[in-house]
Design a protein around this motif. Structure first.
Motif, PDB file in Angstrom:
ATOM      1  N   ASN A 141       0.832  -1.206   0.000  1.00  0.00           N
ATOM      2  CA  ASN A 141       0.000   0.000   0.000  1.00  0.00           C
ATOM      3  C   ASN A 141       0.867   1.258   0.000  1.00  0.00           C
ATOM      4  O   ASN A 141       0.564   2.235  -0.691  1.00  0.00           O
ATOM      5  CB  ASN A 141      -0.912  -0.014   1.232  1.00  0.00           C
ATOM      6  CG  ASN A 141      -2.240   0.647   0.947  1.00  0.00           C
ATOM      7  OD1 ASN A 141      -2.368   1.431   0.017  1.00  0.00           O
ATOM      8  ND2 ASN A 141      -3.241   0.319   1.750  1.00  0.00           N
ATOM      9  N   THR A 144       2.260   1.748  -3.505  1.00  0.00           N
ATOM     10  CA  THR A 144       1.343   2.344  -4.484  1.00  0.00           C
ATOM     11  C   THR A 144       1.314   3.866  -4.388  1.00  0.00           C
ATOM     12  O   THR A 144       0.924   4.539  -5.342  1.00  0.00           O
ATOM     13  CB  THR A 144      -0.084   1.799  -4.297  1.00  0.00           C
ATOM     14  OG1 THR A 144      -0.550   2.127  -2.978  1.00  0.00           O
ATOM     15  CG2 THR A 144      -0.118   0.288  -4.492  1.00  0.00           C
ATOM     16  N   HIS A 145       1.739   4.397  -3.247  1.00  0.00           N
ATOM     17  CA  HIS A 145       1.782   5.847  -3.074  1.00  0.00           C
ATOM     18  C   HIS A 145       3.083   6.455  -3.576  1.00  0.00           C
ATOM     19  O   HIS A 145       3.101   7.611  -4.011  1.00  0.00           O
ATOM     20  CB  HIS A 145       1.600   6.222  -1.593  1.00  0.00           C
ATOM     21  CG  HIS A 145       0.198   6.095  -1.090  1.00  0.00           C
ATOM     22  ND1 HIS A 145      -0.385   4.883  -0.795  1.00  0.00           N
ATOM     23  CD2 HIS A 145      -0.746   7.035  -0.825  1.00  0.00           C
ATOM     24  CE1 HIS A 145      -1.614   5.080  -0.363  1.00  0.00           C
ATOM     25  NE2 HIS A 145      -1.863   6.368  -0.376  1.00  0.00           N
ATOM     26  N   PHE A 173      -1.091  -5.258  -9.818  1.00  0.00           N
ATOM     27  CA  PHE A 173      -0.328  -4.007  -9.841  1.00  0.00           C
ATOM     28  C   PHE A 173       0.995  -4.112 -10.602  1.00  0.00           C
ATOM     29  O   PHE A 173       1.591  -3.082 -10.916  1.00  0.00           O
ATOM     30  CB  PHE A 173      -0.030  -3.556  -8.408  1.00  0.00           C
ATOM     31  CG  PHE A 173      -1.257  -3.198  -7.623  1.00  0.00           C
ATOM     32  CD1 PHE A 173      -1.791  -1.924  -7.697  1.00  0.00           C
ATOM     33  CD2 PHE A 173      -1.898  -4.140  -6.839  1.00  0.00           C
ATOM     34  CE1 PHE A 173      -2.927  -1.587  -6.980  1.00  0.00           C
ATOM     35  CE2 PHE A 173      -3.033  -3.812  -6.126  1.00  0.00           C
ATOM     36  CZ  PHE A 173      -3.550  -2.538  -6.201  1.00  0.00           C
ATOM     37  N   TYR A 199       5.734  -1.845 -12.327  1.00  0.00           N
ATOM     38  CA  TYR A 199       4.541  -1.346 -11.633  1.00  0.00           C
ATOM     39  C   TYR A 199       3.576  -0.716 -12.625  1.00  0.00           C
ATOM     40  O   TYR A 199       3.903   0.226 -13.346  1.00  0.00           O
ATOM     41  CB  TYR A 199       4.953  -0.316 -10.576  1.00  0.00           C
ATOM     42  CG  TYR A 199       3.785   0.309  -9.843  1.00  0.00           C
ATOM     43  CD1 TYR A 199       2.871  -0.483  -9.154  1.00  0.00           C
ATOM     44  CD2 TYR A 199       3.600   1.690  -9.835  1.00  0.00           C
ATOM     45  CE1 TYR A 199       1.804   0.086  -8.480  1.00  0.00           C
ATOM     46  CE2 TYR A 199       2.536   2.263  -9.159  1.00  0.00           C
ATOM     47  CZ  TYR A 199       1.640   1.451  -8.484  1.00  0.00           C
ATOM     48  OH  TYR A 199       0.578   2.012  -7.812  1.00  0.00           O
ATOM     49  N   PRO A 201      -0.459   0.010 -12.167  1.00  0.00           N
ATOM     50  CA  PRO A 201      -1.733  -0.125 -11.452  1.00  0.00           C
ATOM     51  C   PRO A 201      -2.915  -0.124 -12.408  1.00  0.00           C
ATOM     52  O   PRO A 201      -2.817   0.352 -13.542  1.00  0.00           O
ATOM     53  CB  PRO A 201      -1.742   1.101 -10.536  1.00  0.00           C
ATOM     54  CG  PRO A 201      -0.864   2.101 -11.222  1.00  0.00           C
ATOM     55  CD  PRO A 201       0.193   1.305 -11.913  1.00  0.00           C
ATOM     56  N   PRO A 207      -4.477   5.358  -4.935  1.00  0.00           N
ATOM     57  CA  PRO A 207      -3.983   4.811  -3.660  1.00  0.00           C
ATOM     58  C   PRO A 207      -4.763   5.384  -2.489  1.00  0.00           C
ATOM     59  O   PRO A 207      -5.045   6.577  -2.427  1.00  0.00           O
ATOM     60  CB  PRO A 207      -2.521   5.265  -3.632  1.00  0.00           C
ATOM     61  CG  PRO A 207      -2.166   5.543  -5.052  1.00  0.00           C
ATOM     62  CD  PRO A 207      -3.421   6.039  -5.692  1.00  0.00           C
TER      63      PRO A 207
END
Length: 327
Positions: A141, A144-145, A173, A199, A201, A207
């Motif tokens: 998580n 993803t940021h 992802f 990566y 998404p 996110p």
């Protein structure tokens, strides 16, 4: 003997001290890099659950030497400073931690996010696998940021019966997901590393640390029937090198005498520090002897529970009992 026996039992523990690494886990990241070239083109990296800092050491040497390198280490525990590494003592489940990482990178995303964190194992594999999966999702998580498109994510994973669900979540992802086992990771351990590259998404994904990633809003159809995803397994490192499950003698190859090497960096404020202090003073789980307790504090047993009185019969008493018919 305790020091030398530990060195003799684990050759990677001994090699880590001899080479200046803070922990033997440094070899795991080095062997993963040998196989997947994780550091190629990387200028910004994040090390989650970084303490005691062996992976941050590797990143600072492999990336920091390129001039424009930048490494951010995050952990709840305090960690001794490392050259070229910015430290954040924070929680990876908090949005403020992700924002602070981005602020350190001056608004630029990271090229690589790694996480070697693990919970205190209980020995109950189902519980340990669940706890490790939650830790991995928390690291994902954060990734993803802060991770750029096309970036790489590496995290420790415990292989178990339901690990396929985690792999499928990662495939949402990343374009490539592999399970890797470095040579320095013991074969007797269920640990491995999920190496996620590319990566990418889902379209429209935003996110959000307030929602769990396993919320069934993503497509998990690949889990059904014969189309269930099987993630490739890769063994990393030189297979002819040291075996992490074997004990090696202390005698060196050149015939020189073994000399004990202290750890590169002692722990900083470990959670078990108080227990160690009590143990040194002889106050940890101290056994209480009866002579240490005042007699007045011991309650006497009631007559019904008291031990029966023993009476030794004399020879004359035995004869009288036999004459009277008593048993």
């Amino acid at each position: 003997m305790g020091r030398t026996s530990k060195d003799k039992r684990d050759v990677y523990y001994r090699l880590a001290k001899e080479n200046g690494w803070r922990a033997r886990s440094a070899f795991k990241l080095l062997q993963l890099d040998e196989e997947f070239h994780l550091f190629q083109g990387v200028t910004r990296a994040v090390d989650l659950c970084a303490a005691p800092g062996s992976w941050s050491q590797v990143l600072s040497q492999k990336i920091g030497g390129q001039g424009s390198g930048h490494v951010v280490a995050v952990d709840l525990q305090a960690m001794a400073p490392l050259p070229g590494v910015l430290q954040i003592q924070g929680d990876i489940t908090q949005l403020s931690t992700a924002q602070e990482i981005i602020r350190h990178f001056e608004g630029s995303p990271a090229d690589l996010v790694v996480c070697d964190g693990a919970p205190d194992v209980t020995g109950l594999h189902d519980v340990d696998e669940y706890m490790q999966a939650q830790l991995l999702l928390a690291a994902l998580n954060i990734a993803t940021h802060v991770l750029k498109p096309g970036g790489c994510f590496v995290a420790k994973i415990f292989r178990g019966r339901d690990v396929t669900l985690i792999y499928s979540q990662l495939r949402v992802f990343f374009s490539s997901v592999l399970c890797a086992k470095p040579r320095s990771s013991r074969n007797s351990s269920i640990e491995a590393f999920a190496v996620c590259q590319g990566y990418d998404p889902p379209e429209g994904f935003l996110p959000d640390l307030t929602k769990p990633l396993l919320d069934h809003s993503y497509d998990f159809n690949q889990l059904d029937g014969p189309t269930r995803i099987i993630v490739p397994f890769v063994a990393c490192g030189d297979l002819s090198s040291y075996d992490s499950d074997r004990s090696y003698p202390l005698d060196l190859e050149d015939g020189s005498e073994y000399k004990y090497t202290p750890p590169t960096q002692p722990p900083i404020s470990p959670p078990y520090q108080e227990a160690c202090t009590l143990k040194k003073k002889g106050r940890l789980a101290k056994e209480i002897h009866p002579q240490d307790c005042p007699i007045s504090t011991v309650d006497p047993l009631p007559p019904s529970l008291a031990a029966p009185q023993r009476h030794t019969l004399l020879a004359s008493e035995v004869e009288d009992n036999e004459m009277n018919g008593s048993p």
